[in-house]
Design a protein around this motif. Structure first.
Motif, PDB file in Angstrom:
ATOM      1  N   VAL A 172      25.187  70.219  62.243  1.00  0.00           N
ATOM      2  CA  VAL A 172      25.630  70.704  60.934  1.00  0.00           C
ATOM      3  C   VAL A 172      27.145  70.591  60.833  1.00  0.00           C
ATOM      4  O   VAL A 172      27.846  70.599  61.848  1.00  0.00           O
ATOM      5  CB  VAL A 172      25.186  72.165  60.680  1.00  0.00           C
ATOM      6  N   PRO A 173      27.675  70.490  59.605  1.00  0.00           N
ATOM      7  CA  PRO A 173      29.113  70.314  59.428  1.00  0.00           C
ATOM      8  C   PRO A 173      29.900  71.627  59.439  1.00  0.00           C
ATOM      9  O   PRO A 173      30.818  71.822  58.644  1.00  0.00           O
ATOM     10  CB  PRO A 173      29.198  69.618  58.066  1.00  0.00           C
ATOM     11  N   TYR A 174      29.540  72.555  60.309  1.00  0.00           N
ATOM     12  CA  TYR A 174      30.212  73.848  60.393  1.00  0.00           C
ATOM     13  C   TYR A 174      30.606  74.109  61.838  1.00  0.00           C
ATOM     14  O   TYR A 174      29.898  73.713  62.759  1.00  0.00           O
ATOM     15  CB  TYR A 174      29.295  74.983  59.918  1.00  0.00           C
ATOM     16  N   GLU A 175      31.721  74.825  62.028  1.00  0.00           N
ATOM     17  CA  GLU A 175      32.167  75.172  63.370  1.00  0.00           C
ATOM     18  C   GLU A 175      31.342  76.335  63.917  1.00  0.00           C
ATOM     19  O   GLU A 175      30.873  77.188  63.159  1.00  0.00           O
ATOM     20  CB  GLU A 175      33.640  75.559  63.353  1.00  0.00           C
ATOM     21  N   ARG A 176      31.197  76.367  65.224  1.00  0.00           N
ATOM     22  CA  ARG A 176      30.401  77.401  65.899  1.00  0.00           C
ATOM     23  C   ARG A 176      30.848  78.805  65.514  1.00  0.00           C
ATOM     24  O   ARG A 176      30.022  79.671  65.221  1.00  0.00           O
ATOM     25  CB  ARG A 176      30.519  77.208  67.404  1.00  0.00           C
TER      26      ARG A 176
END
Length: 85
Positions: free
Chosen positions: A69-73
């Motif tokens: 997914v295009p989100y940071e952890r």
């Protein structure tokens, strides 16, 4: 429906990877739009005391070892976890 989206619905139980490829948890369920059958949300088992979090699947892509997914952890983890009940 794009072929990548069709593949995502079959990846329940797969690892969720953040935008840098870091594992965040496992997808325990994929929720799809009832009209279009496109995946909208993944229920993520964070491994933090049985907690789960919803992750939007917009922009998600199948990855060799799961779903990316295009989100940071940290953004995913800080979005708020829900109790399994």
């Amino acid at each position: 429906m794009a072929s990548g989206e069709a593949e995502i619905t079959h990846l329940e139980g797969s690892e969720l990877l953040d935008s840098s490829g870091t594992p965040v948890g496992r997808i325990s369920r994929v929720y799809v739009d009832p009209d279009t059958q496109r995946p909208l949300w993944g229920l993520l088992d964070t491994g933090l005391g049985g907690k789960h979090a919803f992750v939007p699947l917009a922009g998600a892509q199948p990855s060799g070892s799961g779903i990316s997914v295009p989100y940071e952890r940290e953004l995913i983890r800080k979005a708020g976890a829900i109790d399994p009940e």
